[in-house]
Design an enzyme around this catalytic site. Structure first.
Site, PDB file in Angstrom:
ATOM      1  N   HIS A 266       0.818  -1.210   0.000  1.00  0.00           N
ATOM      2  CA  HIS A 266       0.000   0.000   0.000  1.00  0.00           C
ATOM      3  C   HIS A 266       0.852   1.261   0.000  1.00  0.00           C
ATOM      4  O   HIS A 266       0.347   2.360   0.110  1.00  0.00           O
ATOM      5  CB  HIS A 266      -0.907  -0.015   1.238  1.00  0.00           C
ATOM      6  CG  HIS A 266      -0.141  -0.060   2.524  1.00  0.00           C
ATOM      7  ND1 HIS A 266       0.619  -1.162   2.900  1.00  0.00           N
ATOM      8  CD2 HIS A 266       0.030   0.857   3.491  1.00  0.00           C
ATOM      9  CE1 HIS A 266       1.198  -0.908   4.070  1.00  0.00           C
ATOM     10  NE2 HIS A 266       0.869   0.302   4.442  1.00  0.00           N
ATOM     11  N   CYS A 267       2.196   1.089  -0.117  1.00  0.00           N
ATOM     12  CA  CYS A 267       3.063   2.278  -0.073  1.00  0.00           C
ATOM     13  C   CYS A 267       3.766   2.511  -1.406  1.00  0.00           C
ATOM     14  O   CYS A 267       3.470   3.452  -2.125  1.00  0.00           O
ATOM     15  CB  CYS A 267       4.140   2.109   1.006  1.00  0.00           C
ATOM     16  SG  CYS A 267       3.520   1.737   2.604  1.00  0.00           S
ATOM     17  N   ILE A 268       4.730   1.629  -1.696  1.00  0.00           N
ATOM     18  CA  ILE A 268       5.667   1.898  -2.788  1.00  0.00           C
ATOM     19  C   ILE A 268       5.007   2.094  -4.145  1.00  0.00           C
ATOM     20  O   ILE A 268       5.315   3.055  -4.850  1.00  0.00           O
ATOM     21  CB  ILE A 268       6.748   0.791  -2.854  1.00  0.00           C
ATOM     22  CG1 ILE A 268       7.376   0.557  -1.488  1.00  0.00           C
ATOM     23  CG2 ILE A 268       7.831   1.175  -3.873  1.00  0.00           C
ATOM     24  CD1 ILE A 268       7.952   1.773  -0.834  1.00  0.00           C
ATOM     25  N   ASP A 271       2.352   5.579  -3.573  1.00  0.00           N
ATOM     26  CA  ASP A 271       2.736   6.951  -3.214  1.00  0.00           C
ATOM     27  C   ASP A 271       3.210   7.811  -4.391  1.00  0.00           C
ATOM     28  O   ASP A 271       2.844   8.986  -4.485  1.00  0.00           O
ATOM     29  CB  ASP A 271       3.798   6.911  -2.099  1.00  0.00           C
ATOM     30  CG  ASP A 271       3.233   6.267  -0.836  1.00  0.00           C
ATOM     31  OD1 ASP A 271       4.018   5.937   0.067  1.00  0.00           O
ATOM     32  OD2 ASP A 271       1.992   6.083  -0.769  1.00  0.00           O
TER      33      ASP A 271
END
Ligand code: SAJ
Length: 431
Positions: A266-268, A271
């Protein structure tokens, strides 16, 4: 008579979002003797937390929840009784990779209706520069309270790394930006009261928002770099993993990243899109960030092509072959499927019409088979997508014993030489 020192009542903290970010933070605040309200939407999760059970599969959290007191609720009116409100809700992207701020807006609306004078609102969810001031602040001021005067607004980007044995909510250094100097000082004081790590004040909200985005964009572009090299070095007959290991012997100015079946979580993979879209609104086109995203998004298809090539080498086609997909999680030894490359591998595989078996020990309900042995017995080819310990440590002799003909190792985590010695075709990513 010794003057009784009035026990300064700690502030009351309301944490919105009890996931990977909010729940550990709530436990830490409660451990540091703050009164903590945990706000969530899912009543089942709320009931579990109130029973001292973690809704996230995590033994440490289970243990922690049994030791601290968190009042979990779906009722936003607890914000009326709170001085510090921390937003830890998801900031995903939709199918077209457009940022989805609905969870942020919904949480902010809930705060607006209950915000009291003197509160500090802290945003921990990862957002692009501008979200705090352009999205959250106008909603909060509809309460009639004035930001910077009647309440403070700060951003302290979360840095939780699921499954990390070393870095956790307690010891990860943090950065904080705020609307006002007073607000920043207040937020720094709060985090210093709960953390055993450095707390760095930033120039403003925007710098703090940008800090987290570039941390993760940095990782995405570096992974894209080695993923592109994997495609190039395959044609050049160069073992990229060996090259990266060689480059890593340089004691400065090199930071190894590894090629693979894709970039999930859910980040890399998420974002950079927040920055790409916001910068576009201000007239800047992040060509490099977009190219890196395209390269990483191409890896699941590239991996399935390797399966096709390997089966064609032995005059087989994917259609009519039983293919085992090892792993659904986006990374090793966690149970998190968000943006997982596995989902794309399965989608591309389905287009080629093999029989597909899936096994992930963290997702028994989404697996088509209940254990690794049964999968190996049923399949002629496997694609490893997640380097769970169970797969990395598997007895490779079973591949031969059960008649596996092709191994595609999407995380370069299996012993290539050993597999090839068994007369099995091995395809890695970049080797
Ligand atoms: N991946 C690669 N090659 C690499 C590293 C990762 O293909 O060299 C893939 C992983 O398999 C996974 C995805 O990228 O599918 C993301 O992996 P990750 O290790 O970055 O794991 P995350 O998503 O949990 O990232 C978190 C991030 N932490 C926060 O956002 C607070 C990231 O900033 C950290 O750098 C990362 O953990 C970490 O270092 O483990």
């Amino acid at each position: 008579m010794k003057k009784r020192v009035k026990n300064k009542k700690k502030e009351v903290v309301a944490i919105i979002g009890l996931g990977y970010v909010g729940l550990p933070l709530a436990c830490l605040c409660a451990e540091k003797s703050y009164k903590v309200y945990g706000l969530g939407k899912d009543r089942k999760k709320i009931n579990l937390v109130n029973k001292g059970i973690s809704p996230i599969a995590d033994e440490e959290l289970d243990e922690w929840l049994r030791q601290v007191k968190i009042e979990a609720t779906t009722d936003y009116s607890v914000i009326k009784k709170s001085n510090i409100i921390v937003v830890c809700v998801p900031t995903p992207v939709d199918e077209q990779y457009n940022p989805d701020l609905k969870p942020v807006i919904s949480a902010t609306e809930g705060i607006r209706k209950n915000l009291k004078k003197g509160s500090l609102v802290i945003m921990e969810s990862t957002v692009n520069p501008g979200v705090c001031e352009e999205v959250m602040l106008p909603i909060l001021e509809k309460s009639g309270l004035k930001a910077g005067r009647d309440f403070d607004l700060a951003h302290c980007p979360e840095r939780i790394n699921p499954g990390d044995p070393k870095w956790n909510v307690r010891n990860i250094p943090r950065c904080i930006g705020a609307l006002t100097k007073k607000g920043c000082e207040r937020a720094v004081k709060f985090y210093k009261s709960i953390l055993e790590a450095a707390v760095t004040p930033m120039k403003s909200l925007k710098e703090a928002e940008a800090t987290k985005i570039i941390e993760n964009a940095f990782r995405d572009i570096n992974i894209a770099f080695v993923n592109e090299l994997a495609k190039s070095f395959e044609k050049l007959g160069i073992d990229l993993i060996d090259v990266i290991k060689g480059a890593s012997t340089k004691p400065f100015a090199f930071m190894p990243h590894w090629p693979g079946v894709g970039v999930g979580g859910h980040c890399i993979p998420v974002d950079p899109y927040y920055l790409i879209e916001r910068a576009k609104m201000s007239g800047f086109d992040h060509k490099f960030l977009k190219l890196a995203r395209d390269i990483n998004n191409s890896m699941p298809a590239y991996t399935v092509e390797k399966l096709q090539d390997a089966l064609n080498q032995i005059q087989k086609s994917v259609k009519g072959t039983t293919v085992g997909v090892l792993g659904l999680s986006y990374k090793a030894n966690v149970g998190d499927i968000r943006e997982s490359p596995s989902l794309k591998v399965i989608k591309y595989l389905q287009e080629l019409e093999p029989k597909i078996e899936i096994y992930d020990p963290y997702f028994p309900d989404k697996s088509t088979i209940k254990n690794l042995d049964d999968l190996l017995k049923k399949c002629q080819a496997i694609i490893l997508v997640t380097n769970h310990n169970e797969f990395v440590k598997m007895d490779l002799a079973k591949l031969k014993k059960y008649g596996i003909k092709v191994v595609v190792d999407g995380r370069n985590c299996l012993d290539k030489e050993k597999i090839e010695k068994l007369g099995i075709i091995y395809k890695g990513i970049g080797r």
